[in-house]
Write an enzyme that holds these catalytic residues in place. Structure first.
Site, short mmCIF file in Angstrom:
data_model
loop_
_atom_site.label_atom_id
_atom_site.label_comp_id
_atom_site.label_asym_id
_atom_site.label_seq_id
_atom_site.Cartn_x
_atom_site.Cartn_y
_atom_site.Cartn_z
N SER A 22 4.03 -23.14 17.42
CA SER A 22 2.64 -22.96 16.99
C SER A 22 2.55 -22.51 15.53
CB SER A 22 1.92 -21.95 17.90
OG SER A 22 2.40 -20.64 17.68
N THR A 52 9.68 -24.27 21.65
CA THR A 52 8.44 -24.93 22.06
C THR A 52 7.32 -23.93 22.32
OG1 THR A 52 9.22 -24.93 24.36
CG2 THR A 52 9.61 -26.93 23.07
N GLY A 53 7.54 -22.66 21.94
CA GLY A 53 6.53 -21.62 22.16
C GLY A 53 5.88 -21.15 20.89
N TYR A 54 5.98 -19.86 20.63
CA TYR A 54 5.34 -19.23 19.46
C TYR A 54 5.81 -19.89 18.17
CZ TYR A 54 3.56 -15.12 16.82
OH TYR A 54 2.89 -14.28 15.97
N ALA A 86 2.63 -17.31 8.84
CA ALA A 86 1.68 -17.30 7.72
C ALA A 86 2.30 -16.71 6.46
CB ALA A 86 0.41 -16.53 8.11
N LYS A 100 9.39 -13.11 32.46
CA LYS A 100 9.51 -11.81 33.12
C LYS A 100 10.63 -11.85 34.18
CE LYS A 100 8.32 -7.56 33.81
NZ LYS A 100 7.07 -7.16 34.48
N ASP A 131 5.07 -20.12 32.52
CA ASP A 131 6.26 -19.79 31.74
C ASP A 131 6.38 -18.29 31.50
OD1 ASP A 131 6.92 -22.42 31.67
OD2 ASP A 131 6.54 -22.72 29.53
#
Length: 294
Positions: free
Chosen positions: A195, A190-192, A214, A79, A74
């Site tokens: 998470s 669905t990435g960072y 956080a 890129k 991905d």
């Protein structure tokens, strides 16, 4: 048919998959043009038997290309977006990496999948992007001021939290006291963002999500907003600067710089095989619906 080929790295055993890709394209008499740096990487690896010296190369794309093949994971597709930009060239993601949420073709089915695509048996999944501008203007951001996955604010050179003052359509929302803030597209959900506890958004959803990283103010939660919203951010903290990332591209901004984020005026077209779908990808990649109690 003119096809651009791009990859960032040479993974172990990649020669098998690259040779299959080229054989399938040559069989269909496609005009193959390889990104210049990727061609250098290929030529430096002795595992590949064929010489690539006869292939044309590119450093920039134009509208003469029919398809753009991205070989890797991905990250390579992200890129690839910087090459394609607003040209509207469909991207075919060939996953030789691991998870591969965005990839069209899995490495085990390269030949038959390419045959299918070159017979025009595919659909296009249009993906929205985010565009960004700053005041004062940043020379690090301006040349490629768009992101397919997310724009992320992160602290720099400190363990102290930062404050991200956030306005939506010029109306004050809140100040996130946190390690940072992610503004993600449905593609990037669905990435960072995921998470950090953000929701999964279907790519067809006309929305974006704000996900704090956080957060110190524990009542701060991910917030989904319409993608016609315009965000204004102002960051401050103990350090005089902080990091901002557009997908995998990172820049440094000074405290109190104004950041303006909105939906980009163009989309990215990802090639998708007819039997594939976002729901199927979620089920397979996140193991949804599988009973693991045994």
């Amino acid at each position: 048919m003119k096809i651009g080929i791009y990859g960032q790295f040479y993974h172990k055993n990649s020669e098998t998959y690259i040779e299959r890709i080229l054989e399938a394209l040559i069989k269909h008499e496609a005009e193959i043009v390889i990104e210049k740096n990727f061609l250098r990487i290929l030529n430096e690896n002795d595992e590949i038997g064929n010489s690539f010296n006869d292939y044309k190369t590119f450093t920039k794309l134009d509208k003469s290309y029919d398809l753009f093949f991205s070989i890797g994971g991905d990250g390579t597709i992200l890129k690839s977006v910087t090459f394609v930009g607003d040209l509207g060239i469909p991207i075919v993601g060939i996953n030789t990496g691991r998870l591969g949420f965005l990839a069209t073709i899995q490495k085990e089915r390269i030949t038959e999948s390419i045959d299918q695509i070159l017979h025009n048996d595919y659909i296009l999944s249009e993906r929205s992007l985010l565009s960004i501008s700053t005041l004062p203007e940043s020379g690090e951001i301006t040349p490629l001021n768009f992101a397919l996955n997310e724009v992320a604010i992160n602290r720099k050179n400190t363990t102290s939290m930062i404050k991200v003052e956030t306005r939506i359509n010029e109306k004050y929302l809140t100040s996130y006291w946190s390690d940072g803030l992610i503004i993600a597209t449905p593609t990037g959900s669905t990435g960072y963002s995921l998470s950090c506890g953000g929701p999964v958004l279907d790519p067809a959803t006309n929305s974006m999500v704000l996900t704090p990283i956080a957060p110190h103010n524990l009542n701060a939660r991910p917030f989904v907003i319409p993608d016609n919203s315009e965000l204004t951010l102002k960051v401050s903290g103990r350090e005089k600067s902080y990091l901002i990332s557009l997908d995998s591209r990172i820049a440094t901004l000074e405290d109190n710089t104004l950041i303006f984020i909105k939906k980009a005026p163009f989309t990215i077209k990802l090639v998708q095989l007819p039997n594939d779908s976002f729901i199927k990808t979620l089920r397979e990649k996140l193991l949804w619906g599988e009973d693991k109690r045994n």
